[in-house]
Design a protein around this motif. Structure first.
Motif, PDB file in Angstrom:
ATOM      1  N   THR A 168       3.486  -7.060   9.205  1.00  0.00           N
ATOM      2  CA  THR A 168       3.214  -5.778   8.568  1.00  0.00           C
ATOM      3  C   THR A 168       4.231  -4.759   9.045  1.00  0.00           C
ATOM      4  O   THR A 168       4.777  -4.877  10.149  1.00  0.00           O
ATOM      5  N   ASP A 193       0.853  -1.190   0.000  1.00  0.00           N
ATOM      6  CA  ASP A 193       0.000   0.000   0.000  1.00  0.00           C
ATOM      7  C   ASP A 193       0.887   1.236   0.000  1.00  0.00           C
ATOM      8  O   ASP A 193       1.555   1.536   0.992  1.00  0.00           O
ATOM      9  N   ALA A 214       3.373   7.411   3.497  1.00  0.00           N
ATOM     10  CA  ALA A 214       4.161   6.244   3.888  1.00  0.00           C
ATOM     11  C   ALA A 214       3.851   5.066   2.977  1.00  0.00           C
ATOM     12  O   ALA A 214       2.780   4.979   2.380  1.00  0.00           O
ATOM     13  N   GLN A 252       8.188   2.298   4.992  1.00  0.00           N
ATOM     14  CA  GLN A 252       9.207   1.473   4.364  1.00  0.00           C
ATOM     15  C   GLN A 252       9.821   2.112   3.116  1.00  0.00           C
ATOM     16  O   GLN A 252       9.124   2.748   2.329  1.00  0.00           O
ATOM     17  N   THR A 309       5.299  -0.294   8.319  1.00  0.00           N
ATOM     18  CA  THR A 309       4.986   0.957   7.631  1.00  0.00           C
ATOM     19  C   THR A 309       6.215   1.846   7.609  1.00  0.00           C
ATOM     20  O   THR A 309       7.214   1.566   8.275  1.00  0.00           O
ATOM     21  N   ASP A 337      -7.079   3.213  -1.705  1.00  0.00           N
ATOM     22  CA  ASP A 337      -7.187   2.890  -0.283  1.00  0.00           C
ATOM     23  C   ASP A 337      -8.638   2.853   0.172  1.00  0.00           C
ATOM     24  O   ASP A 337      -9.026   1.987   0.978  1.00  0.00           O
ATOM     25  N   GLY A 388      -3.896   5.982  10.415  1.00  0.00           N
ATOM     26  CA  GLY A 388      -2.809   6.299  11.332  1.00  0.00           C
ATOM     27  C   GLY A 388      -3.222   7.045  12.575  1.00  0.00           C
ATOM     28  O   GLY A 388      -2.552   6.960  13.611  1.00  0.00           O
ATOM     29  N   LYS A 448       3.492   0.955   3.058  1.00  0.00           N
ATOM     30  CA  LYS A 448       3.164  -0.068   4.048  1.00  0.00           C
ATOM     31  C   LYS A 448       2.982  -1.403   3.342  1.00  0.00           C
ATOM     32  O   LYS A 448       2.446  -1.457   2.234  1.00  0.00           O
ATOM     33  N   TYR A 449       3.428  -2.482   3.984  1.00  0.00           N
ATOM     34  CA  TYR A 449       3.198  -3.795   3.414  1.00  0.00           C
ATOM     35  C   TYR A 449       2.592  -4.728   4.450  1.00  0.00           C
ATOM     36  O   TYR A 449       2.690  -4.515   5.655  1.00  0.00           O
ATOM     37  N   GLU A 467      -5.316  -2.599  10.152  1.00  0.00           N
ATOM     38  CA  GLU A 467      -4.776  -3.089   8.877  1.00  0.00           C
ATOM     39  C   GLU A 467      -5.877  -3.297   7.833  1.00  0.00           C
ATOM     40  O   GLU A 467      -5.764  -4.156   6.955  1.00  0.00           O
TER      41      GLU A 467
END
Length: 247
Positions: free
Chosen positions: A26, A7, A12, A30, A28, A96, A213, A14-15, A231
């Motif tokens: 997970t 994502d 940010a 990254q 964030t 999203d 967030g 995020k995976y 998540e």
């Protein structure tokens, strides 16, 4: 079967790595190198890439060189979904928002759902009957509101959310900083509670799901039963990938 959901947000990257329906890991904030290091370590077979910020093509190309299976670039307008998308302009719909709707519909099946995603923007989106995404509202997030007051005035300072986001928040600020905090934070809470109340009046039994967030700030301040699912977007991306590759 392991899958990888990526994502790419406004602020940010995020995976999430899934083993079947279970979210294994997970992270964030990254970098590309960190994401690829996680891929090498976790060894997923398939992946999905979604972005509201930059094109997905470079990310997808890099993943395709490393994964044996499908790498799906998620498009709100064209990717098949396990959900009806009734948005009038799907090509303008943020990935999203739609992924969160898919995740919420999977976790709260057959229900009317209001998704409150409190991130860079505060989105309140409706999934009707657990099967149709209707759309919703988009407003500035907390940090954006603080920055706007500072940027578009001559003397107002840049204020941040208190370090302890769950601490009591005075209604009446007795200096400029606390007055800004009251206006931004109390105002945002009242705004979201107002949306919840309006949707509840139209959809009795409405389920409210909170993500994003800044969810930890909103969670204790919103009225009624609230299901916090941090998540949610990653879960939705995983379900979209599973739907498309028939895992």
């Amino acid at each position: 079967m392991r899958t990888f959901a990526l994502d790419i947000g406004n602020t940010a990257v995020k995976y999430g790595c899934f083993d079947g329906p279970v979210l294994l890991e997970t992270a964030t904030g990254q970098t590309a190198a960190q994401v690829m290091a996680a891929v090498e370590r976790l060894q997923p077979q398939h992946a999905i890439v979604a972005s509201v910020a930059e094109p997905t093509s470079d990310w997808a190309a890099t993943l395709r060189r490393r994964l044996p299976g499908t790498v799906l670039e998620f498009s709100s307008a064209t990717t098949p979904l396990p959900l009806r998308n009734a948005y009038a302009t799907p090509h303008t719909l943020g990935a999203d928002r739609l992924a969160a709707a898919v995740g919420a519909a999977w976790l709260r099946p057959h229900q009317h759902i209001l998704i409150v995603d409190a991130g860079t923007a505060i989105k309140c989106d409706l999934v009707e009957g657990g099967h149709t995404f209707r759309g919703g509202s988009i407003a500035p997030g907390l940090h954006m509101r603080f920055r706007a007051l500072h940027t578009f005035t001559g003397r107002l300072p840049l204020v941040e959310i208190p370090a302890d986001g769950a601490a009591p928040l005075p209604l009446t600020g007795d200096d400029t900083t606390s007055a800004i905090r009251s206006g931004v934070l109390n105002g945002a809470v009242a705004e979201v509670n107002g949306f919840i109340a309006s949707y509840q009046a139209q959809y009795p039994g409405l389920s409210v799901v909170l993500a994003g967030g800044d969810a930890a700030f909103f969670q204790p301040r919103l009225k009624g039963p609230i299901f916090g699912i941090p998540e949610l977007v990653l879960i939705g991306l995983h379900r979209i990938l599973a739907y498309n590759v028939e895992l």
